[in-house]
Design a protein around this motif. Structure first.
Motif, PDB file in Angstrom:
ATOM      1  N   VAL A 187      49.559 -39.245  86.730  1.00  0.00           N
ATOM      2  CA  VAL A 187      49.425 -38.455  85.686  1.00  0.00           C
ATOM      3  C   VAL A 187      50.752 -37.576  85.365  1.00  0.00           C
ATOM      4  CG1 VAL A 187      48.204 -36.213  84.807  1.00  0.00           C
ATOM      5  CG2 VAL A 187      46.833 -38.030  85.883  1.00  0.00           C
ATOM      6  N   ARG A 188      51.506 -37.385  86.197  1.00  0.00           N
ATOM      7  CA  ARG A 188      52.606 -36.434  86.098  1.00  0.00           C
ATOM      8  C   ARG A 188      53.968 -37.415  86.200  1.00  0.00           C
ATOM      9  NH1 ARG A 188      52.155 -31.238  88.198  1.00  0.00           N
ATOM     10  NH2 ARG A 188      49.874 -30.471  87.745  1.00  0.00           N
ATOM     11  N   VAL A 189      54.030 -38.479  86.438  1.00  0.00           N
ATOM     12  CA  VAL A 189      55.174 -39.215  86.486  1.00  0.00           C
ATOM     13  C   VAL A 189      55.133 -40.441  85.483  1.00  0.00           C
ATOM     14  CG1 VAL A 189      56.812 -40.614  87.772  1.00  0.00           C
ATOM     15  CG2 VAL A 189      55.610 -38.518  88.770  1.00  0.00           C
ATOM     16  N   PRO A 200      54.019 -39.603  81.364  1.00  0.00           N
ATOM     17  CA  PRO A 200      55.171 -39.036  80.696  1.00  0.00           C
ATOM     18  C   PRO A 200      56.314 -39.794  80.149  1.00  0.00           C
ATOM     19  CG  PRO A 200      54.415 -37.378  82.348  1.00  0.00           C
ATOM     20  CD  PRO A 200      54.008 -38.561  82.524  1.00  0.00           C
ATOM     21  N   ALA A 205      58.001 -39.705  94.151  1.00  0.00           N
ATOM     22  CA  ALA A 205      57.094 -38.865  93.636  1.00  0.00           C
ATOM     23  C   ALA A 205      55.965 -38.827  94.936  1.00  0.00           C
ATOM     24  CB  ALA A 205      56.244 -39.337  92.592  1.00  0.00           C
ATOM     25  N   ASP A 230      57.109 -37.087  97.850  1.00  0.00           N
ATOM     26  CA  ASP A 230      56.952 -35.373  97.754  1.00  0.00           C
ATOM     27  C   ASP A 230      55.760 -34.954  97.848  1.00  0.00           C
ATOM     28  OD1 ASP A 230      59.771 -35.319  97.190  1.00  0.00           O
ATOM     29  OD2 ASP A 230      59.605 -35.472  94.979  1.00  0.00           O
ATOM     30  N   ARG A 242      47.700 -38.366  90.681  1.00  0.00           N
ATOM     31  CA  ARG A 242      48.820 -37.222  90.493  1.00  0.00           C
ATOM     32  C   ARG A 242      50.268 -37.986  90.026  1.00  0.00           C
ATOM     33  NH1 ARG A 242      51.096 -31.869  93.932  1.00  0.00           N
ATOM     34  NH2 ARG A 242      52.404 -30.964  92.054  1.00  0.00           N
ATOM     35  N   THR A 243      50.607 -39.101  90.802  1.00  0.00           N
ATOM     36  CA  THR A 243      51.897 -40.089  90.380  1.00  0.00           C
ATOM     37  C   THR A 243      51.602 -40.323  89.000  1.00  0.00           C
ATOM     38  OG1 THR A 243      52.274 -40.420  92.774  1.00  0.00           O
ATOM     39  CG2 THR A 243      53.506 -41.687  91.029  1.00  0.00           C
ATOM     40  N   ARG A 295      55.661 -42.220  77.488  1.00  0.00           N
ATOM     41  CA  ARG A 295      55.291 -41.419  76.144  1.00  0.00           C
ATOM     42  C   ARG A 295      55.096 -42.524  74.882  1.00  0.00           C
ATOM     43  NH1 ARG A 295      58.731 -36.760  73.575  1.00  0.00           N
ATOM     44  NH2 ARG A 295      60.157 -38.681  73.406  1.00  0.00           N
ATOM     45  N   ALA A 328      53.020 -36.528  96.268  1.00  0.00           N
ATOM     46  CA  ALA A 328      51.882 -36.811  95.135  1.00  0.00           C
ATOM     47  C   ALA A 328      51.115 -38.057  95.498  1.00  0.00           C
ATOM     48  CB  ALA A 328      52.681 -37.024  93.882  1.00  0.00           C
TER      49      ALA A 328
END
Length: 275
Positions: free
Chosen positions: A184-186, A189, A172, A175, A181-182, A192, A177
């Motif tokens: 929050v986005r990786v 999730p 990530a 790419d 962002r890493t 979870r 991030a």
């Protein structure tokens, strides 16, 4: 596959019978609470083992008297969950991802805080809350209740986030991030199950809180259902049907959440044990 021997079969039946007996003993108080709630006209010592007819007048009275307190508990508990996850998720990620000196000591200290008696924390918070103007406020009670779930959530989510492969996070970042962002986005999730488990336990801690509700509130502006039932018993000591009906109503949200989230709880608790 070889057939079971009579001795093995008897042992399994014995274990099953013992398990059913223990379950019945543990569930009997819940049954008696519901049974008493359905017989509001009877005294506590006059309740029939099985209700002859279903009388819902106790629930109607309890809902009218405790409905606002149930909504207060719901609002405070949901707020406590948001605060708890907002603090514990980044803290757990930092302890799991960044190999800082003293990480084990911090985690151990976090566990130790769970052993501090609630009355000690409540008395200390009251003095601080008085200076900050947070006594008799929703936000103040949310903060206090969130503190009940933060240590548990940090330890649980850290054990899960440690098992996240470093290659995923590095991919990530390659790419483009950034750290936030890493996260929050990786990371979130992928975490979870532990997030849901932590949120559920934070909700249960806040929903069942009585010490902070009693200590940090001196008026009726913010009265959770635990405090409402406590005062309800004193005012309706002869109407145990309504008291038990209020108790049943207060137990419904927690029971529903546990049933809906049981698969996430199992995955969240055991997810960090396998890397």
């Amino acid at each position: 596959m070889a057939s079971q021997t009579p001795k093995t079969s008897r042992r399994r039946w014995g274990s099953t019978a013992a398990g059913v007996l223990i379950l019945c003993v543990m569930l009997f108080p819940l049954y008696w609470m519901l049974n008493t709630a359905l017989q509001p006209a009877s005294g506590l010592l006059q309740v029939d083992p099985v209700p002859g007819s279903l009388d819902l007048s106790g629930f109607s009275k309890a809902l009218g008297d405790q409905g606002s307190h149930l909504l207060t508990s719901l609002a405070v508990s949901l707020g406590a969950v948001v605060i708890c996850l907002a603090i514990s998720a980044p803290a757990a990620y930092a302890l799991a991802r960044f190999r800082l000196p003293g990480t084990r000591t911090i985690v151990f200290g976090t566990l130790i805080t769970q052993m501090v008696p609630g009355i000690v924390i409540a008395n200390a918070l009251y003095n601080s809350y008085t200076d900050l103007g947070l006594v008799n406020s929703y936000f103040g009670l949310m903060l206090a209740d969130a503190s009940l779930g933060i240590p548990f959530s940090i330890v649980l989510m850290r054990s899960f986030m440690v098992s996240i492969p470093g290659e995923v996070i590095e991919a990530a970042q390659m790419d483009g991030a950034g750290p936030v962002r890493t996260f929050v986005r990786v990371v979130l999730p992928m975490s979870r199950n532990s997030l849901i488990t932590s949120g559920l336990f934070a909700f249960l801690f806040a929903w069942s809180d009585f010490m902070f509700a009693l200590t940090l509130n001196t008026t009726d502006d913010v009265k959770p259902v635990t405090l409402g039932i406590y005062q309800y018993i004193g005012a309706h000591v002869g109407d145990w049907g309504s008291v038990m009906a209020a108790s049943v109503l207060s137990a419904v949200p927690a029971a529903v959440l546990l049933v809906l989230a049981q698969k996430y709880i199992a995955a969240g608790i055991t997810g960090g044990s396998v890397k």
